[in-house]
Motif scaffolding. Sequence first.
Motif, mmCIF file in Angstrom:
data_model
loop_
_atom_site.group_PDB
_atom_site.id
_atom_site.type_symbol
_atom_site.label_atom_id
_atom_site.label_comp_id
_atom_site.label_asym_id
_atom_site.label_seq_id
_atom_site.Cartn_x
_atom_site.Cartn_y
_atom_site.Cartn_z
ATOM 1 N N VAL A 208 1.002 -1.058 -0.063
ATOM 2 C CA VAL A 208 -0.112 -0.001 -0.012
ATOM 3 C C VAL A 208 0.888 1.116 0.100
ATOM 4 C CG1 VAL A 208 -1.613 1.354 1.356
ATOM 5 C CG2 VAL A 208 -2.099 -1.135 1.171
ATOM 6 N N LEU A 209 1.917 1.340 0.774
ATOM 7 C CA LEU A 209 2.626 2.401 0.879
ATOM 8 C C LEU A 209 3.556 2.702 -0.411
ATOM 9 C CD1 LEU A 209 3.982 1.669 4.646
ATOM 10 C CD2 LEU A 209 2.908 3.820 3.708
ATOM 11 N N ASP A 210 3.962 1.481 -0.884
ATOM 12 C CA ASP A 210 4.568 1.747 -2.316
ATOM 13 C C ASP A 210 3.732 2.087 -3.473
ATOM 14 O OD1 ASP A 210 7.141 0.441 -0.983
ATOM 15 O OD2 ASP A 210 6.548 -1.604 -1.807
ATOM 16 N N ALA A 211 2.619 1.888 -3.489
ATOM 17 C CA ALA A 211 1.594 2.044 -4.336
ATOM 18 C C ALA A 211 0.957 3.715 -4.072
ATOM 19 C CB ALA A 211 0.536 1.316 -4.481
ATOM 20 N N ASN A 212 1.572 4.268 -3.020
ATOM 21 C CA ASN A 212 1.003 5.630 -2.647
ATOM 22 C C ASN A 212 2.399 6.236 -1.967
ATOM 23 O OD1 ASN A 212 -2.205 5.446 -2.727
ATOM 24 N ND2 ASN A 212 -1.498 3.708 -1.799
ATOM 25 N N LYS A 213 3.409 6.472 -2.849
ATOM 26 C CA LYS A 213 4.553 6.704 -2.470
ATOM 27 C C LYS A 213 4.792 7.990 -1.724
ATOM 28 C CE LYS A 213 7.444 3.599 -4.895
ATOM 29 N NZ LYS A 213 8.346 2.871 -3.775
ATOM 30 N N ARG A 248 9.928 2.250 10.617
ATOM 31 C CA ARG A 248 11.157 3.020 10.291
ATOM 32 C C ARG A 248 11.811 3.034 9.048
ATOM 33 N NH1 ARG A 248 15.620 0.159 14.026
ATOM 34 N NH2 ARG A 248 16.857 1.942 13.149
ATOM 35 N N ARG A 249 11.280 2.037 8.158
ATOM 36 C CA ARG A 249 11.713 1.957 6.800
ATOM 37 C C ARG A 249 10.866 2.668 5.856
ATOM 38 N NH1 ARG A 249 12.505 -4.688 5.944
ATOM 39 N NH2 ARG A 249 13.764 -5.000 7.669
ATOM 40 N N ASN A 250 9.893 3.383 6.233
ATOM 41 C CA ASN A 250 8.979 4.270 5.378
ATOM 42 C C ASN A 250 8.781 5.632 5.868
ATOM 43 O OD1 ASN A 250 7.664 2.047 3.302
ATOM 44 N ND2 ASN A 250 7.753 1.184 5.177
ATOM 45 N N ASP A 251 9.643 6.410 5.264
ATOM 46 C CA ASP A 251 9.552 8.013 5.678
ATOM 47 C C ASP A 251 8.183 8.613 5.622
ATOM 48 O OD1 ASP A 251 10.889 10.348 6.746
ATOM 49 O OD2 ASP A 251 11.095 10.826 4.681
ATOM 50 N N GLN A 252 7.169 8.136 4.833
ATOM 51 C CA GLN A 252 5.923 8.422 4.753
ATOM 52 C C GLN A 252 5.102 8.385 6.310
ATOM 53 O OE1 GLN A 252 5.439 5.566 1.360
ATOM 54 N NE2 GLN A 252 3.458 6.627 1.451
ATOM 55 N N ASP A 348 5.906 20.755 4.938
ATOM 56 C CA ASP A 348 6.760 20.690 3.946
ATOM 57 C C ASP A 348 8.086 19.975 3.890
ATOM 58 O OD1 ASP A 348 4.706 21.881 2.437
ATOM 59 O OD2 ASP A 348 5.499 24.052 2.632
ATOM 60 N N ALA A 349 9.015 20.426 5.101
ATOM 61 C CA ALA A 349 10.320 20.042 5.614
ATOM 62 C C ALA A 349 10.224 18.478 5.610
ATOM 63 C CB ALA A 349 10.944 20.770 6.481
ATOM 64 N N ARG A 350 9.112 18.118 6.552
ATOM 65 C CA ARG A 350 8.928 16.624 7.096
ATOM 66 C C ARG A 350 8.624 15.868 5.880
ATOM 67 N NH1 ARG A 350 8.759 12.122 7.315
ATOM 68 N NH2 ARG A 350 8.208 10.768 9.210
ATOM 69 N N PHE A 351 7.940 16.362 5.042
ATOM 70 C CA PHE A 351 7.478 15.404 3.682
ATOM 71 C C PHE A 351 8.165 15.511 2.563
ATOM 72 C CE2 PHE A 351 2.765 16.232 5.384
ATOM 73 C CZ PHE A 351 3.079 15.230 6.693
ATOM 74 N N ALA A 352 9.324 16.570 2.578
ATOM 75 C CA ALA A 352 10.346 16.801 1.365
ATOM 76 C C ALA A 352 10.790 15.384 0.819
ATOM 77 C CB ALA A 352 10.973 17.802 1.844
ATOM 78 N N GLY A 353 11.072 14.556 1.575
ATOM 79 C CA GLY A 353 11.846 13.282 1.162
ATOM 80 C C GLY A 353 11.028 12.466 0.391
ATOM 81 N N PHE A 354 9.579 12.406 0.553
ATOM 82 C CA PHE A 354 8.846 11.629 -0.509
ATOM 83 C C PHE A 354 7.631 12.499 -1.168
ATOM 84 C CE2 PHE A 354 7.034 11.607 3.975
ATOM 85 C CZ PHE A 354 5.766 11.952 3.505
ATOM 86 N N ALA A 355 7.591 13.594 -0.948
ATOM 87 C CA ALA A 355 6.731 14.473 -1.515
ATOM 88 C C ALA A 355 7.142 16.122 -1.619
ATOM 89 C CB ALA A 355 5.383 14.397 -0.978
ATOM 90 N N PRO A 356 8.325 16.165 -2.313
ATOM 91 C CA PRO A 356 8.771 17.378 -2.194
ATOM 92 C C PRO A 356 7.577 18.336 -2.951
ATOM 93 C CG PRO A 356 9.874 16.348 -3.906
ATOM 94 C CD PRO A 356 9.094 15.283 -2.914
#
Length: 628
Positions: A208-213, A248-252, A348-356
Amino acid sequence: MTESSRRPHLGRRSLLTAAVAAPAAAVASGTLLGAAPAAASASGPRGWTSRFDPESPRFTIGVLPDTQYLFDEDSSDPNPLRQTFRFLTEERAARNIAFMTHLGDVTEHGSEHEIELAGEAFKVIDGRLPYSVLAGNHDIQRGDDQRGDSAYLREFGPARYAKMPTFRGASPDGYNSYHVLKAAGREWLVLALDWRVSDKGISWAQGVLDANKTLPAILTTHDLAWADASGTAALSQFGQRLWDALVRRNDQIFLTLNGHYWPPGRTVLKNDAGNDVHVHITNYQDRYYGGAGMVRLYSFDLVRNVIDVETLSPWLLGLDADERAPLEAENLELTGPVDRFSLEIDFDARFAGFAPRTPPRPRPAREVMPRGTVAYWRFDAEGFAGAGTDGATVPAGAVARDLTGGGNDLTMELLHSSPAEILRWSGEHHEGQPAHASLRFDGGKNPDRGAVLRSAPNAPINSMKFESGYTIEAFIKLPDPFEGDHAWMGILSWEGRSGDAGKTSGWSPEEPTCSLNLSPERFLQYVVYPTDRDADPTSWSHALPVGRWMHLAVVNDSRRTIVYVDGSKIARNPTQPSRGISTLGKPFAIGGTQFAQKYGQGYYGWIGDVRIVARALKPKDFLTPFAG
């Protein structure tokens, strides 16, 4: 859970035996893993969406923990929970409630009777507010999410959520599900995982996470962390497994919510990307009346970059204040540090790694010159002949072109004996500013220093009266730290003595007829001498913040003047009539304000685009649009 199992390494309580029927056909078919059915479209039935604004930057998620003591065989009392549901639906518009999630242990024994009673109670919210429910240890009889059919699954399995506009799918076993919320103009993922997620369940969740990165994710499960008496939380034995295998493996995943243990608590852990994950325990079953239907409200504010959290019992709050018993009054609202608090999160900063975030593109001048624009200056290559690179000195004599073509070009002049580097080009800019450039002024007092950009002696702007109304806009930023004495520095102004305009009732005949300044307390001051009376209506703002860009707007509709900061009307706008500006044919200037026809200190900070329109604009028509 029970008092005897308040710590993570103790065994699960023995549960009463309940009848087990054949697996539900919908789950057995394995058709619920993918996208939600057609009934759960993005818009959804009107009842689901009509009282919620998905574009507002503020929204709320309701969190319900262990309600098991309200559904305990012949000791059951669903009324507190029903009242909580009524509260959530009635408050949906006012609090912009997007979703509700239950953290498991809906019932005490997971019996057919309890589950059916709980399912009936949830009908209060069906069709009115989307939600998720997950199984706690008291809701099922054995094993992990591969346990097969149960009374819980038949009542709270995927079929219950199929018509919700947020529902996107469930694991083949039916015990894990996920929802996608549209809130604050973006999408958010909510993972609702069984109290004992199997390896298959974790693999499904990862899929699910991979499909909604690109979606920030909130993970809800029953058992993840426990807390000591101070409210300091730590991962439980099973929680550690889930943390290592998934979180811990999924920054989302930025927020996890669980019940099961009491007292409530919270902590912050670092994931593999080095970012914060907020771990929260919510459980009030040990309190009066089994928690009295307590609901935790997570109010997201993407303007302030905070999540405000509060905990209350709508059932107890709804009782007559004069008739509340002592314990009822004691448990209306909880205000301890683990029950009522705020989380500061730069989203914005917290989500920058997966949704800049993709910042707005620069906009050419032709796109931002509406009817009535009489002057527009910007400090990029389009607006400034020979614009330099970030940090380059602006030479004396440099010209900022009036991009309307109206002949109101501005020429840079150094004040007093100021060094050339007092004014520099800068790449800094307000995110919503059309030009991605600005000027950095380093003006100040003792001795006076600065630089101004002035119109030519014969520029049309010098004599414009604006008697049909006007809008003056500017982007500014004040340095952090804000060092030195910069009291009464000018941002922009028209030169000339108000006394020469025949104005005698103002503060001094030596002040100019129109200026935008900053007080010693960093209050914005707009003072104008109108053409229709001997007066100086003056607007005052709150203390302006340092270290961040702001949009300023002065709007006059030929009757009165209103000043806005970031699209919001300030409080101290005079109701005194004001029409036009008593200009005297003298230059317009950016970067300073004269007194007695002389400049003292210059402006200190950044100035971006400046635009003047000869009519009153609404906030939605400003250089960076605001609701209005």
